[in-house]
Write a protein that holds these residues in place. Sequence first.
Motif, short mmCIF file in Angstrom:
data_model
loop_
_atom_site.label_atom_id
_atom_site.label_comp_id
_atom_site.label_asym_id
_atom_site.label_seq_id
_atom_site.Cartn_x
_atom_site.Cartn_y
_atom_site.Cartn_z
N LEU A 44 0.83 -1.21 0.00
CA LEU A 44 0.00 0.00 0.00
C LEU A 44 0.86 1.25 0.00
O LEU A 44 0.55 2.25 -0.67
N LEU A 45 1.96 1.23 0.77
CA LEU A 45 2.86 2.38 0.78
C LEU A 45 3.48 2.60 -0.60
O LEU A 45 3.65 3.75 -1.04
N LEU A 46 3.82 1.50 -1.27
CA LEU A 46 4.39 1.61 -2.61
C LEU A 46 3.39 2.24 -3.57
O LEU A 46 3.75 3.11 -4.37
N ILE A 47 2.14 1.76 -3.47
CA ILE A 47 1.08 2.33 -4.34
C ILE A 47 0.92 3.82 -4.06
O ILE A 47 0.80 4.64 -4.97
N LEU A 48 0.95 4.18 -2.75
CA LEU A 48 0.79 5.60 -2.38
C LEU A 48 1.93 6.44 -2.94
O LEU A 48 1.71 7.54 -3.47
N VAL A 49 3.16 5.91 -2.83
CA VAL A 49 4.32 6.64 -3.35
C VAL A 49 4.21 6.82 -4.86
O VAL A 49 4.49 7.90 -5.41
N LEU A 50 3.77 5.76 -5.54
CA LEU A 50 3.62 5.83 -6.99
C LEU A 50 2.55 6.84 -7.38
O LEU A 50 2.72 7.60 -8.36
N LEU A 51 1.47 6.83 -6.63
CA LEU A 51 0.39 7.79 -6.92
C LEU A 51 0.86 9.22 -6.71
O LEU A 51 0.56 10.11 -7.50
N ALA B 211 3.91 10.30 -6.83
CA ALA B 211 4.88 10.63 -7.87
C ALA B 211 4.18 10.96 -9.18
O ALA B 211 4.55 11.92 -9.88
N ALA B 212 3.14 10.15 -9.49
CA ALA B 212 2.39 10.41 -10.72
C ALA B 212 1.67 11.75 -10.64
O ALA B 212 1.65 12.52 -11.62
N ALA B 213 1.08 12.03 -9.46
CA ALA B 213 0.38 13.32 -9.29
C ALA B 213 1.36 14.47 -9.40
O ALA B 213 1.08 15.50 -10.02
N GLY B 214 2.55 14.29 -8.78
CA GLY B 214 3.55 15.34 -8.85
C GLY B 214 4.00 15.59 -10.28
O GLY B 214 4.16 16.74 -10.70
N ALA B 215 4.22 14.50 -11.02
CA ALA B 215 4.63 14.64 -12.42
C ALA B 215 3.54 15.31 -13.24
O ALA B 215 3.81 16.16 -14.09
N TYR B 216 2.29 14.91 -12.94
CA TYR B 216 1.16 15.50 -13.67
C TYR B 216 1.05 17.00 -13.40
O TYR B 216 0.90 17.81 -14.32
N ILE B 217 1.15 17.37 -12.12
CA ILE B 217 1.07 18.79 -11.76
C ILE B 217 2.26 19.55 -12.34
O ILE B 217 2.13 20.69 -12.81
N GLY B 218 3.44 18.91 -12.31
CA GLY B 218 4.62 19.55 -12.88
C GLY B 218 4.45 19.85 -14.36
O GLY B 218 4.80 20.94 -14.83
N ARG B 219 3.92 18.86 -15.11
CA ARG B 219 3.67 19.08 -16.53
C ARG B 219 2.62 20.16 -16.73
O ARG B 219 2.72 21.00 -17.63
#
Length: 329
Positions: free
Chosen positions: A5-12, A14-22
Amino acid sequence: MLGFLLLILVLLLAAAGAYIGRYLSTPFPLTDAPRAFELSRGSTMRMAANQLAAEGLVTEPWLLTLVARVNGSAARIKAGSYEISTPLTPLQLLAKLTDGDVSSATLTLLEGWNWRQVKAALARHPELRHDTGKLSDAELLALLGSDAASPEGLFFPDTYHFAKQSSDIQVLKRAHQAMQKQLAAAWEARAANLPLKSPYEALTLASIIEKETGAAKDRAMIASVFHNRMRIGMRLQTDPTVIYGLGEAFDGNLRKVHLETDTPYNSYTRGGLPPTPIAMPGMGSLLAATNPAQSKALYFVAKGDGSSYFSTTLTEHNQAVRRYLLGGK
């Protein structure tokens, strides 16, 4: 399971951060540049974002609103008319909205215009909110903080820049403040022993000089004529005051009957200055009224080329009238 679950949270995250960054680094698409939009007073960041999305200027308004709240710009956006000429990133757009980088319009008030002409210019300007139309002159003067009897002559002729859809009251306030500043400067630098009791009298005389002057080089001499007349109690006998007193009834042809018909502004039938200015004088006329030329001239007549001929005696003046107005007859 917890590690998964922690891995999934980290991935989410990271994906959100990348999305917001773009999102933050990618300019919004812009077609048909330049594009204009207006934010009304009282618009919240959410309202502004939704409005811009509806107009096709931004994507994902919810995210733009979130970013604005996080970086503190949501509470600082300013109403006004804006123009976008190149694609902007979300952060660039927010900076534009918080800086109040609005598109501007201009209004030019011309030297020699009277109050009626000023009101007409305000009323026909497409980029102004027309708030003065519902005000009486007395109500407008109260807003300006003026104790003058009329708005006539109280505004400085100049070109004024303003944000589109500004109130015409704000433009008038600026023009009024400019006139107060210029009049105060001219009065402070006035010559000694003038037959003027106040800055307002100087403003009134300057308005007459403005209307009488065809060539700028003659202003000081025209002022001298009026000062000389006032000193000896001679009536000013100036046509522009008579015309002003006729108001909208004046058809462009000044007749003898007009000169003989008494009004508060008829300087042929009444002595001294009229009760108010008759137009907006520029700085040149303000300076002439407060620093006239040194002369003994009591008369002047238009020469037909914009300039005037000045005389010290009535006999000389009548000769000049025959020469310049009657073709030597």
